[in-house]
Design a protein around this motif. Structure first.
Motif, PDB file in Angstrom:
ATOM      1  N   TYR A  51     -50.252  41.730 -14.088  1.00 30.85           N
ATOM      2  CA  TYR A  51     -49.341  41.668 -14.900  1.00 30.85           C
ATOM      3  C   TYR A  51     -48.356  40.519 -15.226  1.00 30.85           C
ATOM      4  O   TYR A  51     -47.839  39.994 -14.114  1.00 30.85           O
ATOM      5  CB  TYR A  51     -48.416  43.008 -14.967  1.00 30.85           C
ATOM      6  CG  TYR A  51     -48.994  44.309 -14.845  1.00 30.85           C
ATOM      7  CD1 TYR A  51     -49.376  44.949 -16.135  1.00 30.85           C
ATOM      8  CD2 TYR A  51     -49.545  44.967 -13.766  1.00 30.85           C
ATOM      9  CE1 TYR A  51     -49.859  46.206 -15.982  1.00 30.85           C
ATOM     10  CE2 TYR A  51     -50.277  46.099 -13.615  1.00 30.85           C
ATOM     11  CZ  TYR A  51     -50.308  46.580 -14.811  1.00 30.85           C
ATOM     12  OH  TYR A  51     -51.194  47.971 -15.225  1.00 30.85           O
ATOM     13  N   ASP A  52     -48.205  40.005 -16.561  1.00 31.47           N
ATOM     14  CA  ASP A  52     -47.357  38.844 -16.751  1.00 31.47           C
ATOM     15  C   ASP A  52     -46.357  39.434 -17.496  1.00 31.47           C
ATOM     16  O   ASP A  52     -46.434  39.774 -18.713  1.00 31.47           O
ATOM     17  CB  ASP A  52     -48.352  37.739 -17.365  1.00 31.47           C
ATOM     18  CG  ASP A  52     -47.601  36.482 -17.810  1.00 31.47           C
ATOM     19  OD1 ASP A  52     -46.486  36.383 -17.170  1.00 31.47           O
ATOM     20  OD2 ASP A  52     -48.038  35.841 -18.785  1.00 31.47           O
ATOM     21  N   VAL A  53     -45.277  39.129 -17.070  1.00 32.94           N
ATOM     22  CA  VAL A  53     -43.890  39.850 -17.654  1.00 32.94           C
ATOM     23  C   VAL A  53     -43.320  38.535 -18.565  1.00 32.94           C
ATOM     24  O   VAL A  53     -42.951  37.714 -17.833  1.00 32.94           O
ATOM     25  CB  VAL A  53     -42.769  40.192 -16.329  1.00 32.94           C
ATOM     26  CG1 VAL A  53     -41.625  40.910 -17.232  1.00 32.94           C
ATOM     27  CG2 VAL A  53     -43.370  41.351 -15.649  1.00 32.94           C
ATOM     28  N   ASN A  54     -43.122  39.107 -19.761  1.00 31.26           N
ATOM     29  CA  ASN A  54     -42.479  38.011 -20.723  1.00 31.26           C
ATOM     30  C   ASN A  54     -41.112  38.517 -21.126  1.00 31.26           C
ATOM     31  O   ASN A  54     -40.806  38.405 -22.371  1.00 31.26           O
ATOM     32  CB  ASN A  54     -43.418  37.741 -21.709  1.00 31.26           C
ATOM     33  CG  ASN A  54     -44.636  36.876 -21.166  1.00 31.26           C
ATOM     34  OD1 ASN A  54     -44.495  35.888 -20.688  1.00 31.26           O
ATOM     35  ND2 ASN A  54     -46.042  37.334 -21.538  1.00 31.26           N
ATOM     36  N   PHE A  55     -40.252  39.342 -20.279  1.00 29.42           N
ATOM     37  CA  PHE A  55     -39.141  39.570 -20.701  1.00 29.42           C
ATOM     38  C   PHE A  55     -38.238  39.812 -19.476  1.00 29.42           C
ATOM     39  O   PHE A  55     -38.732  39.701 -18.286  1.00 29.42           O
ATOM     40  CB  PHE A  55     -39.158  41.005 -21.568  1.00 29.42           C
ATOM     41  CG  PHE A  55     -39.713  41.993 -20.836  1.00 29.42           C
ATOM     42  CD1 PHE A  55     -39.129  42.824 -19.956  1.00 29.42           C
ATOM     43  CD2 PHE A  55     -41.122  42.302 -20.839  1.00 29.42           C
ATOM     44  CE1 PHE A  55     -39.699  43.967 -19.307  1.00 29.42           C
ATOM     45  CE2 PHE A  55     -41.697  43.276 -20.262  1.00 29.42           C
ATOM     46  CZ  PHE A  55     -40.940  43.928 -19.453  1.00 29.42           C
ATOM     47  N   LYS A 241     -55.672  39.978 -17.305  1.00 26.22           N
ATOM     48  CA  LYS A 241     -54.485  40.124 -17.056  1.00 26.22           C
ATOM     49  C   LYS A 241     -53.620  40.730 -18.434  1.00 26.22           C
ATOM     50  O   LYS A 241     -53.965  40.239 -19.364  1.00 26.22           O
ATOM     51  CB  LYS A 241     -53.821  38.647 -16.618  1.00 26.22           C
ATOM     52  CG  LYS A 241     -52.365  38.809 -16.187  1.00 26.22           C
ATOM     53  CD  LYS A 241     -52.026  37.447 -15.573  1.00 26.22           C
ATOM     54  CE  LYS A 241     -50.851  37.546 -14.540  1.00 26.22           C
ATOM     55  NZ  LYS A 241     -50.421  36.490 -13.885  1.00 26.22           N
ATOM     56  N   VAL A 242     -52.744  41.497 -18.110  1.00 26.36           N
ATOM     57  CA  VAL A 242     -51.931  42.194 -19.087  1.00 26.36           C
ATOM     58  C   VAL A 242     -50.611  41.383 -19.401  1.00 26.36           C
ATOM     59  O   VAL A 242     -49.793  41.048 -18.780  1.00 26.36           O
ATOM     60  CB  VAL A 242     -51.625  43.647 -18.592  1.00 26.36           C
ATOM     61  CG1 VAL A 242     -50.619  44.207 -19.952  1.00 26.36           C
ATOM     62  CG2 VAL A 242     -52.757  44.314 -18.510  1.00 26.36           C
ATOM     63  N   GLY A 271     -56.766  41.387 -26.706  1.00 29.77           N
ATOM     64  CA  GLY A 271     -55.966  41.368 -27.956  1.00 29.77           C
ATOM     65  C   GLY A 271     -55.756  43.159 -28.061  1.00 29.77           C
ATOM     66  O   GLY A 271     -55.022  43.395 -28.765  1.00 29.77           O
ATOM     67  N   SER A 272     -56.366  43.840 -27.336  1.00 28.51           N
ATOM     68  CA  SER A 272     -55.944  45.448 -27.206  1.00 28.51           C
ATOM     69  C   SER A 272     -54.609  45.884 -26.945  1.00 28.51           C
ATOM     70  O   SER A 272     -54.024  44.940 -25.918  1.00 28.51           O
ATOM     71  CB  SER A 272     -57.156  46.210 -26.707  1.00 28.51           C
ATOM     72  OG  SER A 272     -57.191  45.929 -25.410  1.00 28.51           O
ATOM     73  N   ALA A 273     -53.982  46.632 -27.260  1.00 31.25           N
ATOM     74  CA  ALA A 273     -52.715  47.164 -26.891  1.00 31.25           C
ATOM     75  C   ALA A 273     -52.444  47.874 -25.505  1.00 31.25           C
ATOM     76  O   ALA A 273     -53.596  48.654 -25.079  1.00 31.25           O
ATOM     77  CB  ALA A 273     -52.114  47.991 -27.951  1.00 31.25           C
ATOM     78  N   PHE A 274     -51.615  47.704 -24.774  1.00 33.10           N
ATOM     79  CA  PHE A 274     -51.198  48.326 -23.510  1.00 33.10           C
ATOM     80  C   PHE A 274     -50.210  49.080 -23.557  1.00 33.10           C
ATOM     81  O   PHE A 274     -48.960  48.604 -23.858  1.00 33.10           O
ATOM     82  CB  PHE A 274     -51.305  47.273 -22.439  1.00 33.10           C
ATOM     83  CG  PHE A 274     -51.076  47.873 -21.013  1.00 33.10           C
ATOM     84  CD1 PHE A 274     -52.094  48.435 -20.333  1.00 33.10           C
ATOM     85  CD2 PHE A 274     -49.676  47.794 -20.657  1.00 33.10           C
ATOM     86  CE1 PHE A 274     -51.620  49.180 -18.990  1.00 33.10           C
ATOM     87  CE2 PHE A 274     -49.276  48.406 -19.449  1.00 33.10           C
ATOM     88  CZ  PHE A 274     -50.357  48.911 -18.686  1.00 33.10           C
ATOM     89  N   LYS A 275     -50.119  50.337 -23.168  1.00 30.62           N
ATOM     90  CA  LYS A 275     -48.880  50.900 -22.992  1.00 30.62           C
ATOM     91  C   LYS A 275     -49.147  51.804 -21.603  1.00 30.62           C
ATOM     92  O   LYS A 275     -50.018  52.337 -21.260  1.00 30.62           O
ATOM     93  CB  LYS A 275     -48.572  52.029 -23.838  1.00 30.62           C
ATOM     94  CG  LYS A 275     -48.265  51.439 -25.378  1.00 30.62           C
ATOM     95  CD  LYS A 275     -47.982  52.348 -26.544  1.00 30.62           C
ATOM     96  CE  LYS A 275     -47.555  51.953 -27.822  1.00 30.62           C
ATOM     97  NZ  LYS A 275     -47.222  52.730 -28.834  1.00 30.62           N
ATOM     98  N   SER A 276     -48.058  52.080 -20.806  1.00 31.09           N
ATOM     99  CA  SER A 276     -48.210  52.901 -19.785  1.00 31.09           C
ATOM    100  C   SER A 276     -46.927  53.526 -19.204  1.00 31.09           C
ATOM    101  O   SER A 276     -45.588  52.598 -19.524  1.00 31.09           O
ATOM    102  CB  SER A 276     -48.519  51.976 -18.329  1.00 31.09           C
ATOM    103  OG  SER A 276     -48.687  52.530 -17.182  1.00 31.09           O
ATOM    104  N   PHE A 277     -46.729  54.547 -19.099  1.00 31.59           N
ATOM    105  CA  PHE A 277     -45.511  55.430 -18.628  1.00 31.59           C
ATOM    106  C   PHE A 277     -45.068  55.734 -17.227  1.00 31.59           C
ATOM    107  O   PHE A 277     -46.344  56.225 -16.664  1.00 31.59           O
ATOM    108  CB  PHE A 277     -45.336  56.805 -19.212  1.00 31.59           C
ATOM    109  CG  PHE A 277     -45.471  56.867 -20.751  1.00 31.59           C
ATOM    110  CD1 PHE A 277     -46.366  56.584 -21.557  1.00 31.59           C
ATOM    111  CD2 PHE A 277     -44.279  56.779 -21.633  1.00 31.59           C
ATOM    112  CE1 PHE A 277     -46.724  56.585 -22.784  1.00 31.59           C
ATOM    113  CE2 PHE A 277     -44.163  56.659 -23.019  1.00 31.59           C
ATOM    114  CZ  PHE A 277     -45.242  56.490 -23.727  1.00 31.59           C
TER     115      PHE A 277
END
Length: 284
Positions: A51-55, A241-242, A271-277
């Motif tokens: 995971y690459d965090v951009n925030f 990598k997300v 390019g696909s979306a990623f969502k995880s709860f």
């Protein structure tokens, strides 16, 4: 003693209903979010590789947040007829142990006896507007797709409301997801959805009309702590990598309750979306 007995019965109904719903419904599968979380065993190195965090992640979570149990609702025939008339599908009645159903030339509607769920399926082209434009393929903006779905749902259910809506496009089949709110947080548990074709015709709709019983207030973990619980089995290609774009504290249904979760959103390198709860609750 009578009051204690009634209270005990009510508690059993609430939690029994929550467990029942946990077995019957799985929004993770229905709405194509990432699968059940695979714990990383606090292997921070591996998580950071995926995971690459951009925030900027919030470091400290303040206060406590409540959990909720979906209230088991039993729908009788009179209520089923009431709902079927909203959609204009009120003929060819059938009843099974699990649901009521109605069907006519417009479509098919199924109403769960337990679970507060209505499923509508149209037959062929369902024209919202009586003109030729509804029968041609066109490029829709997300706002137009949301508007068409909202018009259909609000026309057929005068109690329909939502906080925000999102659109996904799967080869010309649009799915609109309507998110409501519990308290100060957006509620991703059992969202209302509608699907449309390339001409803007409504193909199907799913509507949940739950009430939620408040359970207890529990402390929540930080966003950074939740980050290290993200799943490591994103897909078969472990080199992907997300790119994480956003994280929000929301409500989500898992472990038979509606609980506060961190919703991580981003994109895969394809390019696909990623969502995880990820559960935000700290159970003491």
């Amino acid at each position: 003693m009578k009051r204690l007995t009634l209270a005990g019965i009510w508690i059993l109904l609430v939690f029994g209903g929550a467990v029942f719903l946990g077995l019957m419904f799985n929004p993770l599968k229905i709405y194509n979010y990432s699968g059940t979380v695979t714990r990383s065993a606090n292997d921070k190195t591996k998580v950071e590789q995926f995971y690459d965090v951009n925030f900027m992640m919030e470091k400290v979570a303040q206060g406590k947040v409540a959990n909720y149990a979906p209230r088991l609702s039993v729908v009788d025939l009179e209520q089923a007829l009431y709902f079927s008339k909203f959609f204009g599908v009120d003929r060819n009645f059938k009843e099974t142990e699990e649901f009521y159903s109605f069907e006519n030339e417009k479509g098919y509607i199924q109403i769960d006896k337990f679970g507060s769920h209505i499923r509508f399926q149209s037959k062929g082209k369902l024209e919202l507007y009586n003109n030729e434009e509804t029968q041609i393929e066109k490029v829709f903006l997300d706002e137009e797709v949301i508007g068409l779905a909202e018009e259909f749902l609000s026309h057929n259910m005068d109690f329909f409301n939502y906080e925000e809506a999102t659109v996904t496009d799967n080869d010309g089949i649009f799915t609109v997801t309507f998110i409501d709110r519990i308290g100060n947080l957006k509620n991703y548990a059992f969202p209302t959805t509608a699907t449309l074709d390339k001409s803007g015709n409504i193909l199907s709709a799913d509507f949940y009309f739950f009430n939620y019983d408040r359970l207890n207030n529990l402390p929540i973990k930080t966003m950074e702590e939740a980050f290290y619980e993200l799943p490591l089995d994103i897909n078969e290609n472990k080199n992907v990598k997300v790119d994480l774009k956003k994280c929000t504290l929301v409500y989500y249904y898992q472990k038979s309750i509606v609980e506060p979760c961190y919703l991580f959103e981003g994109e895969l390198t394809d390019g696909s979306a990623f969502k995880s709860f990820i559960s935000a609750t700290i159970y003491q």
